[in-house]
Design a protein around this motif. Structure first.
Motif, mmCIF file in Angstrom:
data_model
loop_
_atom_site.group_PDB
_atom_site.id
_atom_site.type_symbol
_atom_site.label_atom_id
_atom_site.label_comp_id
_atom_site.label_asym_id
_atom_site.label_seq_id
_atom_site.Cartn_x
_atom_site.Cartn_y
_atom_site.Cartn_z
ATOM 1 N N SER A 86 -34.154 -85.936 -28.359
ATOM 2 C CA SER A 86 -34.448 -84.564 -27.952
ATOM 3 C C SER A 86 -33.733 -84.244 -26.646
ATOM 4 O O SER A 86 -33.137 -83.181 -26.490
ATOM 5 C CB SER A 86 -35.960 -84.388 -27.775
ATOM 6 O OG SER A 86 -36.245 -83.098 -27.302
ATOM 7 N N ALA A 120 -41.744 -74.861 -39.946
ATOM 8 C CA ALA A 120 -40.989 -76.042 -40.331
ATOM 9 C C ALA A 120 -41.290 -76.477 -41.757
ATOM 10 O O ALA A 120 -40.450 -77.091 -42.411
ATOM 11 C CB ALA A 120 -41.291 -77.186 -39.365
ATOM 12 N N SER A 147 -36.064 -83.427 -36.613
ATOM 13 C CA SER A 147 -36.416 -82.858 -35.309
ATOM 14 C C SER A 147 -35.419 -83.211 -34.225
ATOM 15 O O SER A 147 -35.749 -83.232 -33.061
ATOM 16 C CB SER A 147 -37.813 -83.277 -34.876
ATOM 17 O OG SER A 147 -38.313 -84.263 -35.707
ATOM 18 N N SER A 150 -34.529 -78.855 -31.381
ATOM 19 C CA SER A 150 -35.601 -77.901 -31.605
ATOM 20 C C SER A 150 -35.315 -76.635 -30.826
ATOM 21 O O SER A 150 -34.955 -76.664 -29.658
ATOM 22 C CB SER A 150 -36.945 -78.502 -31.175
ATOM 23 O OG SER A 150 -37.256 -78.138 -29.858
ATOM 24 N N ASP A 209 -47.306 -86.287 -34.588
ATOM 25 C CA ASP A 209 -46.784 -85.696 -35.803
ATOM 26 C C ASP A 209 -47.480 -86.298 -37.023
ATOM 27 O O ASP A 209 -47.628 -87.514 -37.138
ATOM 28 C CB ASP A 209 -45.264 -85.941 -35.883
ATOM 29 C CG ASP A 209 -44.607 -84.985 -36.831
ATOM 30 O OD1 ASP A 209 -43.409 -85.163 -37.104
ATOM 31 O OD2 ASP A 209 -45.276 -84.045 -37.302
#
Lengths: 275, 292
Positions: A86, A120, A147, A150, A209
């Motif tokens: 990320s 999503a 992911s 994002s 998640d």
């Protein structure tokens, strides 16, 4: 309406806050309490608040019976990888959208913002089929790939990056520094706090998640703590002490991280409300 | 390296990822929803046939879809305002001039947000237990009889709502708190000098100042609540008697338990359309209200 006596006010405010805090924390406190109760102690009426004599038996049974050690390792590994990815994908894009000019930037940015509206789950079925085609079902890569980037992460970074003074960047360019050098030595240090924030959200998001790992992971060995917990719950429906011990294992890491770094969480969430 | 070139290098990874894993799949989902992709299609792609709008027709004719939609709407209609009210109330309390130990209360009130649904749903299942649960025990103190929260179709959705409000109010509280802290002090002092009561200050100063934040929070909460899945999955498996089946739960069941992937894609797209319509409606309403 008669005015409330001034002296009563602090008590009312703190009383209300205390009540809210108790409601917020009570389930978690009880979870810990039940996890150290003896088997079957929790299944009595009236429900006990405190164990008669605390014991760690549930935790021992958890480690030997359920594969919770393995699941914890999977969750930690995935969360760390998700955080690194990320940061890599979202920070670069966020800075570019904020400070660098390129053709179509504003139009593409509108598209990215629009993407934030798409739930999503709409994409989950095709992505699953795609992963199945390339044999990535039930792998770490399968869990992580959707992911990678994002829209809201990019949004967050862009928001902060915009506050970097242009003069700072211009001065570096005049001095002959290349764009990537500027990014590394000037932008990243300035973005420090929001990088921590993004990292925390990525870690938390990955740890908690549920639906996507539920779809992609098909074997117990690869399961995360959340999946393991869910199937464990199905198998031991009324063994409350065991279930709560499992919960403590699943929740403790995040709660500890959160309490230690709650300032960051709060600050970053606050900026989403400010346009 | 020139600036535009560097920009493309920095932006491409994220854009490619978003395109490959979101934009293209959404388009594929639309295409899938026009096929009869099911377990036979999973085995061999050539079993898939184009069937036009048949999935959508079947979906609109299925009573369970309407049940799921009704359940989800109840959840949104009751849960969202309740959650927003709790968030706003706690934010106002935390923001009060006389409040002390703010950080402690803030941490306590925010901690449910950090927890996983899977774990806390079990705690709440225990709290909601008809015989051993604390909630019924506490109700007994007020002389109210035991309620079978999770076994009675009339009460199950309320149980899910209570759980969801407990879990989610913290994050909106933080957003409201930040917005409250951004409101300037001067109008309040002037109002106090003019003799305005606290309620009047709230109504004429605070609420208008919070209007944009309120809109943002309302949209975010509604969009989030329409995607109800984890709570019914962990607490009630959509039961009892499908009273807690949400639209997304229905999609998950059809798609990943029965492998009717084409049909499930149609469900997902209907959900998406509802979300878009709901958001557009809210924005239009807000624009109408902000024009005198």
């Amino acid at each position: 309406m008669t005015a409330l006596p001034r002296r009563a006010e602090p008590y009312l405010i703190h009383g209300a806050l205390a009540l809210a805090a108790v409601i917020a924390l009570f389930p978690l406190a009880w979870m810990i309490s039940v996890s150290v109760m003896a088997p079957g102690e929790a299944a009595s009426s009236p429900p006990p608040l405190v164990p008669a004599s605390p014991t760690l038996a549930s935790y021992r049974e958890l480690f030997s019976r359920a594969a919770i050690g393995r699941h914890l390792a999977n969750s930690v590994g995935l969360a760390l990888a998700a955080t690194a990815l990320s940061l890599a994908f979202n920070v670069t894009a966020g800075y570019a959208f904020a400070k660098l000019r390129f053709t179509g930037r504003d139009l593409i940015w509108k598209g990215v913002v629009g993407v934030m509206l798409v739930p999503a789950q709409v994409a989950m079925i095709p992505v699953f089929l795609l992963l199945k085609q390339v044999g990535l079902v039930n792998t770490y890569a399968g869990v992580l790939l959707p992911s990678l980037a994002s829209a809201s992460g990019i949004f967050l970074i862009r928001q902060y990056a915009r506050s970097i003074p242009d003069e700072l960047l211009e001065a570096a360019r005049i001095d002959g520094a290349g764009e990537l050098r500027i990014f590394r030595s000037i932008v990243l240090p300035v973005l420090g706090p929001v990088l921590v924030t993004l990292a925390m959200f990525a870690f938390l998001g990955s740890w908690n998640d549920f639906l996507w790992p539920l779809i992609v992971i098909t074997s117990t060995d690869q399961s995360t703590v959340q999946l393991g917990l869910a199937s464990f719950q199905g198998a031991h429906v009324t063994k409350w002490n065991l279930l709560m011990a499992g919960n403590v294992m699943a929740l403790a890491p995040m709660l500890i991280v959160f309490v230690g770094a709650q300032r960051w969480f709060v600050r970053s969430l606050a900026t989403t409300g400010i346009r | 390296m020139t600036r535009p070139r560097a920009a493309w290098w920095l932006v491409s990874p994220a854009l490619i990822a978003i395109t490959v894993f979101l934009v293209i799949p959404v388009a594929l989902a639309l295409a899938l929803s026009f096929t009869d992709f099911d377990i036979y299609g999973v085995a061999d792609r050539h079993n898939v046939r184009f069937i036009g709008l048949a999935n959508y027709q079947r979906l609109l004719a299925a009573p369970i879809f309407w049940t799921a939609l009704a359940n989800t709407c109840v959840f949104v209609a009751v849960g969202a305002p309740l959650s927003i009210a709790v968030s706003l109330a706690t934010a106002l309390l935390l923001h009060a001039r006389l409040a002390r130990a703010r950080a402690v209360f803030r941490t306590a009130l925010f901690s449910p947000v950090v927890t996983t649904v899977v774990a806390v749903a079990v705690i709440w299942r225990y709290l909601f237990h008809a015989r051993h649960g604390f909630l019924n025990h506490a109700l007994g103190w007020f002389g109210i009889g035991a309620i079978d929260w999770l076994g009675d179709p009339r009460w199950s959705m309320l149980a899910i709502i209570v759980f969801a409000v407990w879990k989610n109010s913290g994050s909106n509280m933080i957003i409201f708190l930040a917005a409250l802290q951004a409101i300037p002090e001067e109008p309040y002092e002037a109002a106090r000098i003019d003799g305005a009561t606290r309620l009047q200050q709230l109504r004429f100063l605070t609420v208008p100042a919070l209007a944009p934040t309120l809109l943002l929070v309302t949209i975010l909460t509604m969009v989030g609540y329409f995607q109800l899945f984890a709570e019914p999955y962990v607490m009630t498996r959509g039961g009892p008697a499908q009273s807690t089946t949400s639209v997304l739960y229905y999609m998950f069941e059809e798609g990943f338990q029965w492998w009717n992937l084409g049909f499930a894609s149609a469900v997902a797209f209907v959900l998406f359309a509802i979300l878009l319509a709901g958001t557009a409606a809210q924005l239009a309403l807000a624009r109408r209200w902000s024009q005198p």
